[in-house]
Design a protein around this motif. Structure first.
Motif, PDB file in Angstrom:
ATOM      1  N   ASP A 183       8.380  -6.668   0.401  1.00 55.77           N
ATOM      2  CA  ASP A 183       6.959  -7.318   0.316  1.00 55.77           C
ATOM      3  C   ASP A 183       6.538  -6.619  -0.897  1.00 55.77           C
ATOM      4  O   ASP A 183       5.622  -5.230  -0.802  1.00 55.77           O
ATOM      5  CB  ASP A 183       6.353  -6.890   1.571  1.00 55.77           C
ATOM      6  CG  ASP A 183       5.108  -7.567   1.416  1.00 55.77           C
ATOM      7  OD1 ASP A 183       4.408  -8.495   0.738  1.00 55.77           O
ATOM      8  OD2 ASP A 183       4.607  -7.197   2.715  1.00 55.77           O
ATOM      9  N   ALA A 243       2.282  -5.296  -0.004  1.00 54.46           N
ATOM     10  CA  ALA A 243       1.946  -4.194   0.257  1.00 54.46           C
ATOM     11  C   ALA A 243       2.764  -2.970  -0.423  1.00 54.46           C
ATOM     12  O   ALA A 243       2.385  -1.710   0.006  1.00 54.46           O
ATOM     13  CB  ALA A 243       3.369  -4.336   1.763  1.00 54.46           C
ATOM     14  N   SER A 251      -0.482  -2.493  -2.932  1.00 53.11           N
ATOM     15  CA  SER A 251      -1.616  -2.814  -2.746  1.00 53.11           C
ATOM     16  C   SER A 251      -2.340  -1.495  -2.649  1.00 53.11           C
ATOM     17  O   SER A 251      -1.407  -0.395  -2.440  1.00 53.11           O
ATOM     18  CB  SER A 251      -1.750  -3.279  -0.913  1.00 53.11           C
ATOM     19  OG  SER A 251      -2.777  -3.019  -0.581  1.00 53.11           O
ATOM     20  N   ARG A 265      -5.075  -0.431  -0.288  1.00 54.23           N
ATOM     21  CA  ARG A 265      -5.182  -0.412   0.878  1.00 54.23           C
ATOM     22  C   ARG A 265      -4.336   0.180   1.659  1.00 54.23           C
ATOM     23  O   ARG A 265      -3.118  -0.491   1.464  1.00 54.23           O
ATOM     24  CB  ARG A 265      -5.775  -1.562   0.995  1.00 54.23           C
ATOM     25  CG  ARG A 265      -6.251  -2.164   2.345  1.00 54.23           C
ATOM     26  CD  ARG A 265      -7.279  -3.485   2.506  1.00 54.23           C
ATOM     27  NE  ARG A 265      -6.122  -4.052   2.045  1.00 54.23           N
ATOM     28  CZ  ARG A 265      -6.331  -5.191   3.284  1.00 54.23           C
ATOM     29  NH1 ARG A 265      -7.546  -5.521   3.403  1.00 54.23           N
ATOM     30  NH2 ARG A 265      -5.404  -6.240   2.100  1.00 54.23           N
ATOM     31  N   SER A 266      -4.400   1.121   2.108  1.00 52.40           N
ATOM     32  CA  SER A 266      -3.405   1.930   2.918  1.00 52.40           C
ATOM     33  C   SER A 266      -4.058   1.254   4.776  1.00 52.40           C
ATOM     34  O   SER A 266      -5.394   0.803   5.198  1.00 52.40           O
ATOM     35  CB  SER A 266      -3.734   3.574   3.510  1.00 52.40           C
ATOM     36  OG  SER A 266      -4.665   3.825   3.677  1.00 52.40           O
ATOM     37  N   VAL A 267      -2.909   0.730   5.416  1.00 55.16           N
ATOM     38  CA  VAL A 267      -3.202   0.287   6.970  1.00 55.16           C
ATOM     39  C   VAL A 267      -2.839   0.957   7.686  1.00 55.16           C
ATOM     40  O   VAL A 267      -2.177   2.360   8.250  1.00 55.16           O
ATOM     41  CB  VAL A 267      -1.769  -0.801   6.882  1.00 55.16           C
ATOM     42  CG1 VAL A 267      -2.089  -1.680   8.286  1.00 55.16           C
ATOM     43  CG2 VAL A 267      -1.973  -1.809   5.655  1.00 55.16           C
TER      44      VAL A 267
END
Length: 57
Positions: free
Chosen positions: A47, A50, A53, A55-57
């Motif tokens: 992916d 991801a 990105s 942004r951290s999830v």
């Protein structure tokens, strides 16, 4: 299957290094890795959204 692919890739790298020098070796290595990553992404095994990105999830 993957050992055969690795063998073919190693053979191509060896030939590029022997006949084209270090620049040809590096170019074949870089393009081979880029193709590998693109193939994994197209099969859905990787992916890239991801990966890049912020942004951290």
């Amino acid at each position: 299957m993957w050992p055969v692919v690795g063998l073919a890739f190693g053979t191509v790298l060896g030939l590029a290094g022997a006949f084209g020098g270090f620049v040809a070796f590096g170019l074949v290595l870089f393009l081979g890795l880029a193709g590998f990553v693109a193939g994994r992404a197209m099969e859905g095994e990787l992916d890239l959204g991801a990966m890049f990105s912020r942004r951290s999830v």
